[in-house]
Design a protein around this motif. Structure first.
Motif, PDB file in Angstrom:
ATOM      1  N   TYR A   1       0.834  -1.200   0.000  1.00 38.45           N
ATOM      2  CA  TYR A   1       0.000   0.000   0.000  1.00 38.45           C
ATOM      3  C   TYR A   1       0.869   1.251   0.000  1.00 38.45           C
ATOM      4  CZ  TYR A   1      -4.255  -2.608   0.651  1.00 38.45           C
ATOM      5  OH  TYR A   1      -5.312  -3.446   0.442  1.00 38.45           O
ATOM      6  N   PRO A   2       0.295   2.402  -0.381  1.00 43.79           N
ATOM      7  CA  PRO A   2       1.051   3.645  -0.256  1.00 43.79           C
ATOM      8  C   PRO A   2       1.471   3.808   1.209  1.00 43.79           C
ATOM      9  CG  PRO A   2      -1.000   4.024  -1.437  1.00 43.79           C
ATOM     10  CD  PRO A   2      -1.058   2.633  -0.884  1.00 43.79           C
ATOM     11  N   LEU A   3       2.650   4.354   1.421  1.00 44.00           N
ATOM     12  CA  LEU A   3       3.162   4.483   2.787  1.00 44.00           C
ATOM     13  C   LEU A   3       3.684   5.881   3.048  1.00 44.00           C
ATOM     14  CD1 LEU A   3       5.174   1.129   3.038  1.00 44.00           C
ATOM     15  CD2 LEU A   3       2.942   1.629   4.026  1.00 44.00           C
ATOM     16  N   PHE A   4       3.263   6.423   4.179  1.00 39.26           N
ATOM     17  CA  PHE A   4       3.828   7.671   4.655  1.00 39.26           C
ATOM     18  C   PHE A   4       5.093   7.352   5.435  1.00 39.26           C
ATOM     19  CE2 PHE A   4      -0.628   8.989   4.218  1.00 39.26           C
ATOM     20  CZ  PHE A   4      -0.460  10.170   3.523  1.00 39.26           C
ATOM     21  N   GLU A   5       5.950   8.357   5.594  1.00 38.73           N
ATOM     22  CA  GLU A   5       7.129   8.181   6.436  1.00 38.73           C
ATOM     23  C   GLU A   5       6.659   7.754   7.822  1.00 38.73           C
ATOM     24  OE1 GLU A   5      10.721  10.954   8.046  1.00 38.73           O
ATOM     25  OE2 GLU A   5       9.992  11.324   6.017  1.00 38.73           O
ATOM     26  N   GLY A   6       7.298   6.778   8.396  1.00 39.56           N
ATOM     27  CA  GLY A   6       6.892   6.277   9.701  1.00 39.56           C
ATOM     28  C   GLY A   6       6.078   4.998   9.620  1.00 39.56           C
ATOM     29  N   CYS A   7       5.553   4.662   8.425  1.00 42.56           N
ATOM     30  CA  CYS A   7       4.849   3.395   8.236  1.00 42.56           C
ATOM     31  C   CYS A   7       5.879   2.343   7.833  1.00 42.56           C
ATOM     32  CB  CYS A   7       3.773   3.514   7.157  1.00 42.56           C
ATOM     33  SG  CYS A   7       2.379   4.559   7.616  1.00 42.56           S
ATOM     34  N   ASP A   8       5.703   1.132   8.320  1.00 39.71           N
ATOM     35  CA  ASP A   8       6.669   0.055   8.122  1.00 39.71           C
ATOM     36  C   ASP A   8       6.412  -0.688   6.811  1.00 39.71           C
ATOM     37  OD1 ASP A   8       8.419  -2.082   8.301  1.00 39.71           O
ATOM     38  OD2 ASP A   8       7.551  -2.900  10.146  1.00 39.71           O
ATOM     39  N   GLU A   9       7.342  -0.565   5.869  1.00 33.63           N
ATOM     40  CA  GLU A   9       7.157  -1.227   4.579  1.00 33.63           C
ATOM     41  C   GLU A   9       7.309  -2.744   4.666  1.00 33.63           C
ATOM     42  OE1 GLU A   9      11.472  -1.012   2.395  1.00 33.63           O
ATOM     43  OE2 GLU A   9      10.239   0.774   2.338  1.00 33.63           O
ATOM     44  N   THR A  10       7.839  -3.257   5.786  1.00 32.15           N
ATOM     45  CA  THR A  10       7.975  -4.702   5.948  1.00 32.15           C
ATOM     46  C   THR A  10       6.781  -5.305   6.691  1.00 32.15           C
ATOM     47  OG1 THR A  10       9.218  -4.513   8.010  1.00 32.15           O
ATOM     48  CG2 THR A  10      10.495  -4.554   5.956  1.00 32.15           C
ATOM     49  N   ALA A  11       5.856  -4.462   7.138  1.00 28.74           N
ATOM     50  CA  ALA A  11       4.670  -4.943   7.865  1.00 28.74           C
ATOM     51  C   ALA A  11       3.734  -5.664   6.901  1.00 28.74           C
ATOM     52  CB  ALA A  11       3.946  -3.769   8.521  1.00 28.74           C
ATOM     53  N   ALA A  12       2.796  -6.422   7.472  1.00 27.19           N
ATOM     54  CA  ALA A  12       1.776  -7.092   6.662  1.00 27.19           C
ATOM     55  C   ALA A  12       0.958  -6.042   5.908  1.00 27.19           C
ATOM     56  CB  ALA A  12       0.870  -7.932   7.559  1.00 27.19           C
ATOM     57  N   LYS A  13       0.365  -6.457   4.786  1.00 30.70           N
ATOM     58  CA  LYS A  13      -0.387  -5.501   3.960  1.00 30.70           C
ATOM     59  C   LYS A  13      -1.496  -4.807   4.736  1.00 30.70           C
ATOM     60  CE  LYS A  13      -1.902  -7.240   0.217  1.00 30.70           C
ATOM     61  NZ  LYS A  13      -2.293  -7.746  -1.097  1.00 30.70           N
ATOM     62  N   GLN A  14      -2.215  -5.535   5.574  1.00 30.67           N
ATOM     63  CA  GLN A  14      -3.306  -4.925   6.334  1.00 30.67           C
ATOM     64  C   GLN A  14      -2.756  -3.855   7.283  1.00 30.67           C
ATOM     65  OE1 GLN A  14      -6.447  -5.247   5.562  1.00 30.67           O
ATOM     66  NE2 GLN A  14      -6.957  -3.728   7.087  1.00 30.67           N
ATOM     67  N   ALA A  15      -1.601  -4.114   7.899  1.00 24.65           N
ATOM     68  CA  ALA A  15      -0.977  -3.135   8.796  1.00 24.65           C
ATOM     69  C   ALA A  15      -0.513  -1.914   8.006  1.00 24.65           C
ATOM     70  CB  ALA A  15       0.187  -3.772   9.554  1.00 24.65           C
ATOM     71  N   GLN A  16      -0.015  -2.128   6.784  1.00 26.78           N
ATOM     72  CA  GLN A  16       0.383  -1.009   5.930  1.00 26.78           C
ATOM     73  C   GLN A  16      -0.818  -0.124   5.619  1.00 26.78           C
ATOM     74  OE1 GLN A  16       2.077  -2.604   2.347  1.00 26.78           O
ATOM     75  NE2 GLN A  16       3.935  -3.339   3.369  1.00 26.78           N
ATOM     76  N   ARG A  17      -1.923  -0.762   5.245  1.00 31.33           N
ATOM     77  CA  ARG A  17      -3.135   0.002   4.905  1.00 31.33           C
ATOM     78  C   ARG A  17      -3.629   0.780   6.124  1.00 31.33           C
ATOM     79  NH1 ARG A  17      -7.910  -1.180   0.941  1.00 31.33           N
ATOM     80  NH2 ARG A  17      -9.261   0.536   1.518  1.00 31.33           N
ATOM     81  N   GLN A  18      -3.614   0.123   7.286  1.00 30.15           N
ATOM     82  CA  GLN A  18      -4.080   0.776   8.505  1.00 30.15           C
ATOM     83  C   GLN A  18      -3.197   1.984   8.849  1.00 30.15           C
ATOM     84  OE1 GLN A  18      -4.639  -1.947  11.715  1.00 30.15           O
ATOM     85  NE2 GLN A  18      -5.885  -0.518  12.854  1.00 30.15           N
ATOM     86  N   CYS A  19      -1.887   1.837   8.716  1.00 28.55           N
ATOM     87  CA  CYS A  19      -0.977   2.953   8.985  1.00 28.55           C
ATOM     88  C   CYS A  19      -1.242   4.101   8.012  1.00 28.55           C
ATOM     89  CB  CYS A  19       0.477   2.484   8.889  1.00 28.55           C
ATOM     90  SG  CYS A  19       1.669   3.774   9.306  1.00 28.55           S
ATOM     91  N   PHE A  20      -1.428   3.771   6.740  1.00 25.06           N
ATOM     92  CA  PHE A  20      -1.713   4.782   5.721  1.00 25.06           C
ATOM     93  C   PHE A  20      -2.995   5.535   6.055  1.00 25.06           C
ATOM     94  CE2 PHE A  20      -3.921   5.778   1.682  1.00 25.06           C
ATOM     95  CZ  PHE A  20      -3.044   6.724   1.177  1.00 25.06           C
ATOM     96  N   GLU A  21      -4.074   4.793   6.350  1.00 20.78           N
ATOM     97  CA  GLU A  21      -5.364   5.426   6.645  1.00 20.78           C
ATOM     98  C   GLU A  21      -5.325   6.203   7.952  1.00 20.78           C
ATOM     99  OE1 GLU A  21      -8.278   2.299   6.336  1.00 20.78           O
ATOM    100  OE2 GLU A  21      -8.226   2.348   4.139  1.00 20.78           O
ATOM    101  N   ASN A  22      -4.679   5.658   8.981  1.00 17.88           N
ATOM    102  CA  ASN A  22      -4.579   6.378  10.260  1.00 17.88           C
ATOM    103  C   ASN A  22      -3.815   7.687  10.108  1.00 17.88           C
ATOM    104  OD1 ASN A  22      -6.042   4.427  11.601  1.00 17.88           O
ATOM    105  ND2 ASN A  22      -4.258   3.394  12.456  1.00 17.88           N
ATOM    106  N   THR A  23      -2.748   7.662   9.310  1.00 11.94           N
ATOM    107  CA  THR A  23      -1.975   8.885   9.071  1.00 11.94           C
ATOM    108  C   THR A  23      -2.836   9.920   8.350  1.00 11.94           C
ATOM    109  OG1 THR A  23       0.072   7.592   8.985  1.00 11.94           O
ATOM    110  CG2 THR A  23       0.146   9.811   8.052  1.00 11.94           C
ATOM    111  N   LEU A  24      -3.607   9.468   7.360  1.00 14.79           N
ATOM    112  CA  LEU A  24      -4.520  10.376   6.646  1.00 14.79           C
ATOM    113  C   LEU A  24      -5.530  10.999   7.614  1.00 14.79           C
ATOM    114  CD1 LEU A  24      -5.381   8.441   3.379  1.00 14.79           C
ATOM    115  CD2 LEU A  24      -4.360  10.691   3.513  1.00 14.79           C
ATOM    116  N   LEU A  25      -6.166  10.155   8.428  1.00 11.96           N
ATOM    117  CA  LEU A  25      -7.187  10.650   9.363  1.00 11.96           C
ATOM    118  C   LEU A  25      -6.597  11.607  10.391  1.00 11.96           C
ATOM    119  CD1 LEU A  25      -9.294   7.402   9.836  1.00 11.96           C
ATOM    120  CD2 LEU A  25     -10.019   9.520   8.719  1.00 11.96           C
TER     121      LEU A  25
END
Length: 140
Positions: free
Chosen positions: A27-51
């Protein structure tokens, strides 16, 4: 007899048809999101950062409303292959439009002013992705 080039082209075409282009590998990743995390965790980090960023954007504005609002607005947006965010649509909501006519513009401006995320990847190639983000609005 088919040439090597035409056989290679056929293999490439078959491979491209077999790829689910609607499903990304990362998924798209902001700085601070873990690119090695599971896809669902990546999406959650992306959406949480947006919110979080949208929440901070909305806190900077002083809204005057007559009636309490409690609703969820859905924001459809694209993240292109360079990480640029573009708003496609923001759900129409009569309460929001009547009492906060500037709301959509603030949301659009807030998304555009965010740090640019790394784009989504499909087989290592940056790709465009579309998202629908729910934003809960409560003024009570």
């Amino acid at each position: 007899m088919a040439s090597t080039e035409s056989k290679t082209q056929k293999i490439v075409e078959d491979e491209l048809r077999g790829i689910d282009w609607n499903e990304v590998d990362q998924y798209p990743l902001f700085e601070g999101c873990d690119e090695t995390a599971a896809k669902q965790a990546q999406r959650q980090c992306f959406e949480n950062t947006l919110l979080q960023n949208l929440g901070m954007t909305l806190q900077d504005f002083h809204f005057i409303i007559e009636d309490d609002i409690e609703t969820t607005i859905y924001i459809d947006f694209l993240v292109d292959n360079k990480g640029e965010i573009t708003v496609v649509t923001i759900d129409k909501n009569a309460d929001i439009e009547d009492q906060l006519p500037e709301f959509n513009g603030i949301i659009t401006k807030g998304l555009k002013s965010m740090p640019v995320p790394a784009p989504a990847l499909k087989r290592g190639v940056p790709v465009k992705t579309r998202f629908r983000l729910p934003l809960q609005i409560t003024t009570k």
